[in-house]
Design an enzyme around this catalytic site. Structure first.
Site, PDB file in Angstrom:
ATOM      1  N   GLU A   1      -2.445  -5.337  -3.277  1.00 19.42           N
ATOM      2  CA  GLU A   1      -1.416  -4.538  -2.615  1.00 19.42           C
ATOM      3  C   GLU A   1      -0.291  -5.422  -2.090  1.00 19.42           C
ATOM      4  O   GLU A   1       0.892  -5.046  -2.140  1.00 19.42           O
ATOM      5  CB  GLU A   1      -2.032  -3.734  -1.479  1.00 19.42           C
TER       6      GLU A   1
ATOM      7  N   ASP B   1       0.841  -1.208   0.000  1.00 15.65           N
ATOM      8  CA  ASP B   1       0.000   0.000   0.000  1.00 15.65           C
ATOM      9  C   ASP B   1       0.872   1.253   0.000  1.00 15.65           C
ATOM     10  O   ASP B   1       0.579   2.229  -0.715  1.00 15.65           O
ATOM     11  CB  ASP B   1      -0.908  -0.005   1.224  1.00 15.65           C
TER      12      ASP B   1
END
Length: 382
Positions: free
Chosen positions: A235, A167
């Site tokens: 992610e 992320d």
């Protein structure tokens, strides 16, 4: 006098067209090819050009189509268009690109140049060499049963740490990409555009394009349909790409960046076209709409009707009117990264509806009569 000016202008034009030092053809440079337009025949100095023959028209259109096809090639970035042509011309090309994507320019030839690397989408996934990392990416914590879930080292068995890392890299890569591609935008619009790339919904769609849900190991099969979990997997893959590179994290970062830039390219082009059509938020739009349609005899209501809010797709706001003969009539809709901007855009879209504005004005005139003229101010006596 007018005749003399016309004569001089014709003489100058004729001199230009008859100048043997000028080329008889026009060359349009493109990123990969040079395309020559056919010469338009004339009847000689001082004579008006003849009508184009069918063969000339076909040749000119073929050259135009080939040049346009090259400009619309995936290898020509928005950044290059803007730097080379300026914002206005670049937006024109982007609008044509949107038409091409919709199938409206099917007559254009396909480009076969070596620089057209993005003929398939999505681009291939960067491979993960480390089998432990690959297993970790697709392991949900629910698949680790009972007491094993609390054992030391279990955090390396599921994807949550990789998701945390991925992320961070995703935010960095997407921010830098948008900052570079849209030098004229402030931080607010750039943040809105970033959310359209990296919020859970678009990430889950990208993950599905690569078949991630089918590879997910979880204790509950319905997890494979949950947007958040599938987006988390994506992610985690980014984090693994960075860590797995043979040359270390710096090489892994470049690999992830190059992959994501190609992956985001269609969406970025789409956003560029849409942004070219969007005017800045009018902070007075709600007051203006209330002055037109609100007041004591009508009520305007703004309702959140779509979007997940915040980084889950922003807000869609619908404005309705009750009064002046209308009952729960939808008069405008707008999207924004926050509720305030969404409400303002809904009001702006209502005000942009000319027919609606005229209809409300006519009803008010019939109901209330014409407005009295403003009173003249009297000068104070000295």
């Amino acid at each position: 006098m007018a005749r003399d000016k016309t004569k001089k202008r014709r003489t100058r034009d004729d001199g230009d067209s008859g100048n043997p030092s000028k080329k008889s053809k026009t060359e349009i440079p493109t990123p990969t090819t040079t395309i020559t337009l056919p010469t338009i025949p004339t009847n000689g100095p001082g004579a008006a050009p003849t009508s184009l023959q069918p063969a000339d028209i076909k040749s000119a259109f073929a050259a135009f189509s080939q040049g346009l096809s090259t400009l619309l090639s995936p290898s020509v970035s928005v950044e290059t268009l803007t730097a080379t042509l300026g914002l206005e011309k670049a937006n024109f090309i982007l609008a044509l690109h949107s038409m091409k994507s919709s199938g409206d320019l099917s007559f254009l030839p396909t480009t076969d140049t070596a620089t057209d690397i993005d003929t398939t989408w999505p681009p291939p996934l960067p491979p993960i060499r480390n089998p432990d990392l690959l297993s970790q990416i697709f392991t949900h914590i629910s698949s680790i049963r009972g007491e094993h879930a609390s054992l030391p080292g279990v955090e390396k068995s599921h994807y949550e740490r990789l998701e945390f890392l991925g992320d961070a890299y995703l935010q960095s890569i997407s921010s830098a990409l948008l900052y570079r591609r849209f030098p004229e935008y402030r931080e607010g619009p750039l943040s809105e555009m970033r959310q359209l790339l990296v919020s859970n919904k678009p990430l889950s769609e990208l993950a599905r394009a690569y078949g991630f849900p089918e590879r997910l190991r979880t204790n509950m099969s319905e997890d494979r349909n949950k947007i958040k979990i599938v987006a988390d997997c994506f992610e985690a893959y980014i984090g693994a790409v960075v860590l797995d590179a043979e040359g270390g994290p710096d090489v892994g970062y470049k690999t992830a960046r190059d992959w994501l830039e190609r992956l985001f390219e269609p969406k970025i082009r789409e956003m560029a076209v849409e942004r070219a059509k969007v005017s800045p938020v009018d902070k007075m739009a709600k007051q203006s709409l209330n002055a037109l349609a609100g007041g004591s005899m009508a009520q305007l209501t703004y309702t959140w009707t779509g979007g997940g809010g915040g980084n889950h797709g922003g807000y869609w706001i619908t404005v309705t009117i009750n009064g002046w003969g209308f009952k729960d009539r939808v008069i405008g809709k707008g999207w924004g990264a926050n509720k305030s901007d969404a409400e303002l855009r809904a009001a702006m879209n209502a005000l942009a509806d000319t027919a609606l504005v005229e209809e409300i004005a006519a009803i008010k005139l019939k109901t209330l009569g014409p407005r009295p003229p403003p009173k003249e101010k009297t000068k104070a006596k000295v």
